[in-house]
Structure formats: structure tokens, C-alpha cells
Design an enzyme around this catalytic site. Sequence first.
Site, PDB file in Angstrom:
ATOM      1  N   HIS A  13      10.164  13.722  -1.952  1.00 39.74           N
ATOM      2  CA  HIS A  13       9.991  12.340  -1.453  1.00 39.74           C
ATOM      3  C   HIS A  13       8.552  12.180  -0.969  1.00 39.74           C
ATOM      4  O   HIS A  13       8.198  12.664   0.101  1.00 39.74           O
ATOM      5  CB  HIS A  13      10.961  12.044  -0.305  1.00 39.74           C
ATOM      6  CG  HIS A  13      10.880  10.632   0.196  1.00 39.74           C
ATOM      7  ND1 HIS A  13      11.988   9.814   0.306  1.00 39.74           N
ATOM      8  CD2 HIS A  13       9.836   9.883   0.602  1.00 39.74           C
ATOM      9  CE1 HIS A  13      11.617   8.635   0.756  1.00 39.74           C
ATOM     10  NE2 HIS A  13      10.307   8.645   0.959  1.00 39.74           N
ATOM     11  N   HIS A  15       4.897   9.526  -0.856  1.00 38.78           N
ATOM     12  CA  HIS A  15       4.153   8.287  -1.116  1.00 38.78           C
ATOM     13  C   HIS A  15       2.719   8.657  -1.476  1.00 38.78           C
ATOM     14  O   HIS A  15       2.004   9.226  -0.649  1.00 38.78           O
ATOM     15  CB  HIS A  15       4.166   7.385   0.123  1.00 38.78           C
ATOM     16  CG  HIS A  15       5.545   6.957   0.510  1.00 38.78           C
ATOM     17  ND1 HIS A  15       6.136   5.817   0.014  1.00 38.78           N
ATOM     18  CD2 HIS A  15       6.471   7.540   1.308  1.00 38.78           C
ATOM     19  CE1 HIS A  15       7.363   5.704   0.506  1.00 38.78           C
ATOM     20  NE2 HIS A  15       7.588   6.745   1.290  1.00 38.78           N
ATOM     21  N   LEU A  16       2.328   8.312  -2.706  1.00 37.59           N
ATOM     22  CA  LEU A  16       0.961   8.647  -3.148  1.00 37.59           C
ATOM     23  C   LEU A  16       0.040   7.439  -3.159  1.00 37.59           C
ATOM     24  O   LEU A  16      -1.160   7.594  -3.350  1.00 37.59           O
ATOM     25  CB  LEU A  16       1.001   9.252  -4.558  1.00 37.59           C
ATOM     26  CG  LEU A  16       1.417  10.720  -4.671  1.00 37.59           C
ATOM     27  CD1 LEU A  16       1.499  11.118  -6.146  1.00 37.59           C
ATOM     28  CD2 LEU A  16       0.451  11.636  -3.940  1.00 37.59           C
ATOM     29  N   ARG A  17       0.616   6.225  -3.012  1.00 34.76           N
ATOM     30  CA  ARG A  17      -0.181   4.988  -3.082  1.00 34.76           C
ATOM     31  C   ARG A  17      -0.910   4.895  -4.439  1.00 34.76           C
ATOM     32  O   ARG A  17      -0.475   5.466  -5.410  1.00 34.76           O
ATOM     33  CB  ARG A  17      -1.184   4.895  -1.914  1.00 34.76           C
ATOM     34  CG  ARG A  17      -0.615   5.228  -0.540  1.00 34.76           C
ATOM     35  CD  ARG A  17       0.563   4.360  -0.147  1.00 34.76           C
ATOM     36  NE  ARG A  17       0.907   4.509   1.270  1.00 34.76           N
ATOM     37  CZ  ARG A  17       2.121   4.320   1.758  1.00 34.76           C
ATOM     38  NH1 ARG A  17       3.117   3.961   0.987  1.00 34.76           N
ATOM     39  NH2 ARG A  17       2.349   4.459   3.045  1.00 34.76           N
ATOM     40  N   ASN A  41       7.079   2.230  -3.992  1.00 36.43           N
ATOM     41  CA  ASN A  41       6.842   1.046  -3.148  1.00 36.43           C
ATOM     42  C   ASN A  41       5.364   0.672  -3.071  1.00 36.43           C
ATOM     43  O   ASN A  41       4.776   0.597  -2.007  1.00 36.43           O
ATOM     44  CB  ASN A  41       7.444   1.238  -1.745  1.00 36.43           C
ATOM     45  CG  ASN A  41       6.814   2.367  -0.955  1.00 36.43           C
ATOM     46  OD1 ASN A  41       6.332   3.344  -1.526  1.00 36.43           O
ATOM     47  ND2 ASN A  41       6.794   2.241   0.366  1.00 36.43           N
ATOM     48  N   LYS A  99      15.040   4.126  -6.752  1.00 40.96           N
ATOM     49  CA  LYS A  99      14.970   4.055  -5.295  1.00 40.96           C
ATOM     50  C   LYS A  99      15.511   2.727  -4.780  1.00 40.96           C
ATOM     51  O   LYS A  99      15.067   1.655  -5.202  1.00 40.96           O
ATOM     52  CB  LYS A  99      13.509   4.230  -4.851  1.00 40.96           C
ATOM     53  CG  LYS A  99      13.279   4.134  -3.340  1.00 40.96           C
ATOM     54  CD  LYS A  99      13.929   5.280  -2.590  1.00 40.96           C
ATOM     55  CE  LYS A  99      13.890   5.083  -1.092  1.00 40.96           C
ATOM     56  NZ  LYS A  99      12.796   5.725  -0.434  1.00 40.96           N
ATOM     57  N   HIS A 136      17.038   4.629   0.800  1.00 42.66           N
ATOM     58  CA  HIS A 136      16.548   4.413   2.152  1.00 42.66           C
ATOM     59  C   HIS A 136      17.766   3.901   2.901  1.00 42.66           C
ATOM     60  O   HIS A 136      18.100   2.722   2.810  1.00 42.66           O
ATOM     61  CB  HIS A 136      15.383   3.419   2.194  1.00 42.66           C
ATOM     62  CG  HIS A 136      14.823   3.274   3.573  1.00 42.66           C
ATOM     63  ND1 HIS A 136      13.572   3.737   3.914  1.00 42.66           N
ATOM     64  CD2 HIS A 136      15.363   2.769   4.704  1.00 42.66           C
ATOM     65  CE1 HIS A 136      13.380   3.520   5.215  1.00 42.66           C
ATOM     66  NE2 HIS A 136      14.449   2.913   5.705  1.00 42.66           N
ATOM     67  N   HIS A 174      15.296  11.198   3.712  1.00 40.02           N
ATOM     68  CA  HIS A 174      14.792  11.348   5.083  1.00 40.02           C
ATOM     69  C   HIS A 174      15.864  11.115   6.147  1.00 40.02           C
ATOM     70  O   HIS A 174      15.766  10.200   6.958  1.00 40.02           O
ATOM     71  CB  HIS A 174      13.567  10.467   5.342  1.00 40.02           C
ATOM     72  CG  HIS A 174      13.619   9.070   4.776  1.00 40.02           C
ATOM     73  ND1 HIS A 174      14.654   8.212   5.012  1.00 40.02           N
ATOM     74  CD2 HIS A 174      12.749   8.387   4.000  1.00 40.02           C
ATOM     75  CE1 HIS A 174      14.416   7.069   4.395  1.00 40.02           C
ATOM     76  NE2 HIS A 174      13.264   7.151   3.768  1.00 40.02           N
ATOM     77  N   LEU A 219       9.697   5.330   9.574  1.00 40.43           N
ATOM     78  CA  LEU A 219      11.056   4.831   9.387  1.00 40.43           C
ATOM     79  C   LEU A 219      11.804   5.723   8.416  1.00 40.43           C
ATOM     80  O   LEU A 219      11.208   6.144   7.423  1.00 40.43           O
ATOM     81  CB  LEU A 219      11.022   3.382   8.873  1.00 40.43           C
ATOM     82  CG  LEU A 219      10.584   2.369   9.929  1.00 40.43           C
ATOM     83  CD1 LEU A 219      10.328   1.014   9.301  1.00 40.43           C
ATOM     84  CD2 LEU A 219      11.604   2.257  11.068  1.00 40.43           C
ATOM     85  N   ASP A 247       8.279  12.688   2.855  1.00 40.99           N
ATOM     86  CA  ASP A 247       8.044  11.275   3.162  1.00 40.99           C
ATOM     87  C   ASP A 247       6.630  11.075   3.709  1.00 40.99           C
ATOM     88  O   ASP A 247       6.398  10.167   4.518  1.00 40.99           O
ATOM     89  CB  ASP A 247       9.087  10.728   4.147  1.00 40.99           C
ATOM     90  CG  ASP A 247       9.108   9.209   4.200  1.00 40.99           C
ATOM     91  OD1 ASP A 247       8.568   8.569   3.271  1.00 40.99           O
ATOM     92  OD2 ASP A 247       9.645   8.660   5.174  1.00 40.99           O
ATOM     93  N   HIS A 251      -1.256   5.766   5.892  1.00 38.39           N
ATOM     94  CA  HIS A 251      -1.746   4.442   6.286  1.00 38.39           C
ATOM     95  C   HIS A 251      -3.082   4.657   6.977  1.00 38.39           C
ATOM     96  O   HIS A 251      -3.201   5.572   7.805  1.00 38.39           O
ATOM     97  CB  HIS A 251      -0.784   3.772   7.281  1.00 38.39           C
ATOM     98  CG  HIS A 251       0.530   3.376   6.680  1.00 38.39           C
ATOM     99  ND1 HIS A 251       0.716   2.186   6.014  1.00 38.39           N
ATOM    100  CD2 HIS A 251       1.716   4.015   6.636  1.00 38.39           C
ATOM    101  CE1 HIS A 251       1.979   2.112   5.593  1.00 38.39           C
ATOM    102  NE2 HIS A 251       2.599   3.214   5.956  1.00 38.39           N
TER     103      HIS A 251
END
Length: 345
Positions: A13, A15-17, A41, A99, A136, A174, A219, A247, A251
Site C-alpha cells: 500500500h 502513495h507515489l503521487r 488517488n 481501490k 479504505h 491500514h 487516515l 501507506d 505531503h
Amino acid sequence: MQKLTITRPDDWHLHLRDGEALKAVLPHSARQFARAIVMPNLKPPIRSVIEAAAYRERILAAIPSDQQFEPLMTLYLTDNTSPEEIVKAKASKFVKAVKYYPAGATTNSASGVTDIRKCDRVFATMEQEDLPLLLHGEVTNTDVDVFDREKVFIETHLIPLVSRFPKLRVVLEHITTSEAAQFVLNASSNIAATITPQHLLFSRNTLFKGGIRPHYYCLPILKREKHRLALIQAATSGNPKFFLGTDSAPHARNTKEHSCGCAGCYSALHAMELYAEAFESVDALNKLEAFASFYGPDFYQLPRNTEKITLAKQTWRIPDEVPFINTGLVPLRAGEEMSWQMMEP
Ligand code: NCD
Ligand code: ZN
């Protein structure tokens, strides 16, 4: 010096953007992990196989020439996802899961699902095609307390979902509560969960230790200590239903340190060190390899990695920030000491 050599892990899980952010964070994940399930996302989200193919190419192009990494792609489920897209996803071979975000639950989830039952035709096709559903698992009703959102999701949506689609492979992502760990433990073998380093290491007290600490805000939100202990128990139990998913969610510093700060902890830099500390805290380092490197590929029906990595027992300081676009990115537990360090090959 104490050393721990294990099979190279994967992150189930992540997030690579995209764009410059992707270039900044990808080398950190690729240093630790061979593969990752990449979250869809983005803005706009990755909703089709065509978009997933293009995103995958951008990720592959961003891998530094001295590193190797395999992105495993996911589709973002919306009210309008069609069963045909699921068939295409399975046939693509590179889309490994779909997802589910409840609309409004978290970062970039505005196009998420408004009512899970609207997706029943899609779930039926996923069950038939054997394409896993990643959840999620939180409700978004404003009348439900933020600390109860996972528990209420399990009761009101997940239990009915798995009884409607008993063969659907599901990952409750998560997990943060004893209720979630218990649900997964009691569910059939096609139901699994990922656990993040922050939920193994911290309770909600850390969020408010001496002041409000936005870099611990993610979250689903950190919960009470009793829940952390239940997650530690699940992760170190040797049960293949529980496996690693960081996860890690980058940011920029200024968007976290803000009057309305973004949710997400950045752990790609030092994920294995964080997990090692969590496992060592209950004398379960011998359970780390299977959690990090075996149970994930087994669930996804992929081969386990053959390469090894080594963690050494040596103290180092997590940097205060790492470069990120035109600003900085604050890693989880920035500025503090770690007792394990991943060694360069
Ligand atoms: C994630 C993000 O920033 O994309 N944030 C988080 O707190 N985990 C979104 C998500 O996985 O909920
Ligand atoms: Zn996430």
C-alpha cells in the site's frame, strides 16, 4: 553488531503521487522494496486501465538507472466503474487490484463511491475474475465519531459485503483497531489486512504530545493504545492474513503544517527500520520476514522475491526533512533516532 538479513520486502500500500513528487519519493521506496501496490488517488484519479498504463509508464520512467522497482497498479473505484473495465483490468496483467474509497474519506477521494451497494455489479465481476478489492474501511457520515469510523464501516458495510460476495478477495487496508484485526482473523482466508508502521508504533497520544503534531496525522487516524497493542499482536502473530503496507503518503511540509493540514505520514524513507523497531519491541524480529516479504506476494499470488536486504542494529538520526518539489517533506518521526538501519547492498 547485530544484523538481520531477510528476503527483500514489498510494500502492499503506497502513495507515489506523480510528476516532481513522484521523482522525489520513488527512490526511497525502491531502495527498500522490490514492488509496491500503487494507490490510484491522483488528481484526477486513475479510473481506467488506459490511465493505469500511462501512470505505470511514468513511474517506470522515474526509476533511477541504478535501481529496480516494479509498480503494481490499481484502479480507483467510482459509482461509474463498469464491469467491462474490471475484465480489462484483469486481462492487463499489470492492474492487480481495485481501490475503494468512500467519497470524501481522505486525500483526493472526492470521486470515491457514494454508496457501496452501487458497486455490486462490479464486485460480482471482481469476484468472478478474482481481482482483489482494497478497502479504505471507514464510513464518512459526519454523525460518526472520527475514532469510530473503521469499526462502524466493518459493522455496516464490510460484514454485509463479504456475505454478498463470499469468494471476493479483500484487503482491509491500514487497519487501526482491535475490531478490524479481530474481523480479519475470524474471516475466511480470502480476507486479509495491511498494517502501517505508524499504527504499530504510535497511539493517538503521540498526535497531541506537548502540542498538536501534524506529521502524525493520517487516515484512518491513530487510535487508543489498546488498539495499537492489538495490531502489534496481529502483525507479529505469524498469521498470513496480516502483511506490510506502509501507506506512505507524502505531503509537502507547508500543507501538513497548516490550519487545515493534509492527512498522511511519510515513511518510505525508513519503513523497514520502523517495522523492525515495532517487531523488536515485543521480541518478534523472527516474524518480520514473513510479514514483510512472504504473506503479501502469497495473497496476491505473485512469486516471493529472491534477493535479500540487511538491517543492522546501529543508531542513526532521521533527517528533519527531505527535498520535495520546491519545499520539504517531513518523514515520520523526523529528527529522532532509530536503532535499526538498512544497509546499502
Ligand atoms: C493518504 C494520502 O495522502 O493519499 N493519506 C492518508 O492519511 N493515509 C490517503 C489514504 O490512504 O487515506
Ligand atoms: Zn493510503
